[in-house]
Every structure is written in structure tokens, then in C-alpha cells.
Design an enzyme around this catalytic site. Sequence first.
Site, PDB file in Angstrom:
ATOM      1  N   ASN A  72      41.883  46.567  44.052  1.00  0.00           N
ATOM      2  CA  ASN A  72      41.201  47.358  43.013  1.00  0.00           C
ATOM      3  C   ASN A  72      40.059  48.213  43.568  1.00  0.00           C
ATOM      4  OD1 ASN A  72      41.606  44.781  40.458  1.00  0.00           O
ATOM      5  ND2 ASN A  72      42.845  46.595  40.773  1.00  0.00           N
ATOM      6  N   ASP A 117      45.055  41.612  32.458  1.00  0.00           N
ATOM      7  CA  ASP A 117      45.507  42.985  32.730  1.00  0.00           C
ATOM      8  C   ASP A 117      45.659  43.773  31.429  1.00  0.00           C
ATOM      9  OD1 ASP A 117      46.289  45.090  34.314  1.00  0.00           O
ATOM     10  OD2 ASP A 117      48.368  44.419  34.501  1.00  0.00           O
TER      11      ASP A 117
HETATM   12  C1  IPE Z   1      45.764  42.675  38.724  1.00  0.00           C
HETATM   13  O1  IPE Z   1      45.862  43.789  37.922  1.00  0.00           O
HETATM   14  C2  IPE Z   1      44.332  42.433  39.076  1.00  0.00           C
HETATM   15  C3  IPE Z   1      43.483  42.033  37.971  1.00  0.00           C
HETATM   16  C4  IPE Z   1      43.836  41.797  36.741  1.00  0.00           C
HETATM   17  C5  IPE Z   1      42.112  41.884  38.324  1.00  0.00           C
HETATM   18  P1  IPE Z   1      46.228  45.224  38.508  1.00  0.00           P
HETATM   19  O2  IPE Z   1      46.248  46.147  37.351  1.00  0.00           O
HETATM   20  O3  IPE Z   1      45.334  45.570  39.628  1.00  0.00           O
HETATM   21  O4  IPE Z   1      47.696  44.976  39.073  1.00  0.00           O
HETATM   22  P2  IPE Z   1      48.867  45.985  39.380  1.00  0.00           P
HETATM   23  O5  IPE Z   1      48.308  47.093  40.197  1.00  0.00           O
HETATM   24  O6  IPE Z   1      49.374  46.488  38.059  1.00  0.00           O
HETATM   25  O7  IPE Z   1      49.909  45.158  40.082  1.00  0.00           O
HETATM   26  C1  IPE Z   2      42.708  44.862  34.258  1.00  0.00           C
HETATM   27  O1  IPE Z   2      43.012  46.000  33.532  1.00  0.00           O
HETATM   28  C2  IPE Z   2      41.325  44.896  34.861  1.00  0.00           C
HETATM   29  C3  IPE Z   2      41.316  45.149  36.305  1.00  0.00           C
HETATM   30  C4  IPE Z   2      42.354  45.225  37.073  1.00  0.00           C
HETATM   31  C5  IPE Z   2      40.014  45.306  36.921  1.00  0.00           C
HETATM   32  P1  IPE Z   2      43.516  47.329  34.196  1.00  0.00           P
HETATM   33  O2  IPE Z   2      42.345  48.194  34.469  1.00  0.00           O
HETATM   34  O3  IPE Z   2      44.399  47.064  35.352  1.00  0.00           O
HETATM   35  O4  IPE Z   2      44.371  47.949  33.002  1.00  0.00           O
HETATM   36  P2  IPE Z   2      45.736  48.740  33.098  1.00  0.00           P
HETATM   37  O5  IPE Z   2      46.698  47.887  33.842  1.00  0.00           O
HETATM   38  O6  IPE Z   2      45.440  50.034  33.801  1.00  0.00           O
HETATM   39  O7  IPE Z   2      46.138  48.934  31.662  1.00  0.00           O
HETATM   40 MG    MG Z   3      46.400  46.780  35.518  1.00  0.00          MG
END
Ligand code: IPE
Ligand code: IPE
Ligand code: MG
Length: 263
Positions: free
Chosen positions: A73, A25
Site C-alpha cells: 500500500n 477492504d
Molecule cells: C489488502 O487490500 C490490504 C488491506 C486491506 C490493508 P488491498 O486493497 O491493498 O488489496 P488488493 O490490492 O486489492 O489485493
Molecule cells: C482498504 O480499502 C484499506 C486499505 C487497503 C488501506 P481500499 O482502499 O483498498 O479500498 P478499495 O479496495 O480501493 O475499494
Molecule cells: Mg482494496
Amino acid sequence: MSTYNELLKKVDKKNLPAHVAIIMDGNGRWAKKRHLARVKGHEQGSKVVKSIVETASNLGIDVLSLYAFSKENWNRPREEVDALMQLLHRYLLVESNNLIKNGVRLSIIGDLKSLSPTLRELISDVRIRSKNNTGTRVVIALSYSGRYEIVEAVKAVINDVQRKKIAVEDVNEDVFAGYLFTKGLPDPDLLIRTSAEKRISNFMLWQIAYTELYITKTLWPDFTKEEFLKSIISFQKRERRFGMTGDQLISQQDSSRGHSLNE
Ligand code: IPE
Ligand code: IPE
Ligand code: MG
């Protein structure tokens, strides 16, 4: 700051976690800090995937599972979803030869039918080409949701009961685990989540019942192989009690030590 080799000396090779799971993340925040488009964070993040897969494979970790894209997502802006799918496609295409050469077995878990046919074909091709390898199993969770996985498993159990392949009385935790996407894999021993969020976000809900958590502030694109080693060193210092008391564990260790002395 410790170097990779210094940290490596501190890792007990006989007590490695069999399964390390990572919630990767923080890509978006990494890009935002640099006034870049979110997709630049995902691009940088995919480079880190390469380096951590290499590190896990060199260490001899049995299973490395990586949460790359959740079912939730899909609700992100269309351009971001498209860019992520393209990156995954590119990752599999460009990296697969290298991974396979290094003995890695690659598989993807999740709601695969929601992926594009080309991506599905590529996934199946990489799985088939790497299935006879004996190195680290890399499991990428794509369009994955822990609740979805459990519901699909429940449906499959009901189906088998109706077809009299199993009896209701035979269903227990081990049997049920065999209906999950992670069938045959050990539960994660260690779950790393980058970028400080203290939540599970629907990842491996069943499998992480007794998993040790390592949450770091580091954003995924800044995660390094050194920090990967640090998470393992931290894991190795923990006492995993599985509901027992600390004293029980000590007497268990003493008696197994006694066994090996008598052997
Ligand atoms: C969790 O991250 C999913 C992945 C890393 C693929 P998210 O960014 O989607 O999670 P939330 O929304 O902060 O809980
Ligand atoms: C994790 O990074 C990747 C996916 C969830 C696909 P994020 O895109 O969630 O990054 P933040 O949480 O917005 O920083
Ligand atoms: Mg995230």
C-alpha cells in the site's frame, strides 16, 4: 433482517473462534460510489474498526487482527498514504484510552521501521499502557506483508543458529512460528475479507494454513456488528477437518464425549 440480539442468541459462546482476522477492504469503492474522495472511505472505515473491536471484546474473542495497511500500500498516491497514516495516528490517539479502559491489549505488527517516529512512539506507548490488560488482544497489521514476515523470521533463525542459540535439527513448525510477528498468538480460526475480493493479498501467509475464510460483498465502511456475528455463526457451522476424514472427526467427538461421561 435479524437484529443483533437475535443473532447473538445463535452464537455458540463455547465455540468462539479464538482468533478472528479481518482484511478490511473496500474503503475506496465505498467512497467512489458516493462521489467522495477515497479518504472519506478510510474515515468511515475507521469508525467501523471501533464498532467491531467493541463487539469482539464484548463477545470475548481472544484475538482480533486487523489488516490496516500493507507494505504494498506504500505504492499508493502520496496524498492517500499520508491521509491513512494521519487516520491511524488519530485512531490510536483518540481510541487508546477507551480501548485500554475496556481491557483490550493493543499491538501493531509489520515493518514498523518504515513508519514515522511519532507514529512509532505512539504505538509503543499504547502497547506498554495496555500490556497488563487481560481482554481481547487487538493486533493491527501496519506496513505488513506476510512474505516479509517470513523472510525476517528466516533471517532471525539463521542468526540464532550461527550464535548457537538453537541447532538446525531443533527447527520445526512450532519453533519457526515463534519467530513470526504473531509469536504466542493462536493461528486465525476465521478470516473475514470484505468487498468480495477472493484473495489473500499477502496477509498472514504462514498462519492461515487451515483458517476458515468468510468473504462478503459488503464494503468495509458498510460492515456491521450484525454481519460480524453472521460470520461467526457461519464459522460455527463448518466442519474443520485438518486433513482428516469426516468420519474420523465424528469418532473423535464420540470418544471425547465418552471421556466426559466417564469423568
Ligand atoms: C489488502 O487490500 C490490504 C488491506 C486491506 C490493508 P488491498 O486493497 O491493498 O488489496 P488488493 O490490492 O486489492 O489485493
Ligand atoms: C482498504 O480499502 C484499506 C486499505 C487497503 C488501506 P481500499 O482502499 O483498498 O479500498 P478499495 O479496495 O480501493 O475499494
Ligand atoms: Mg482494496
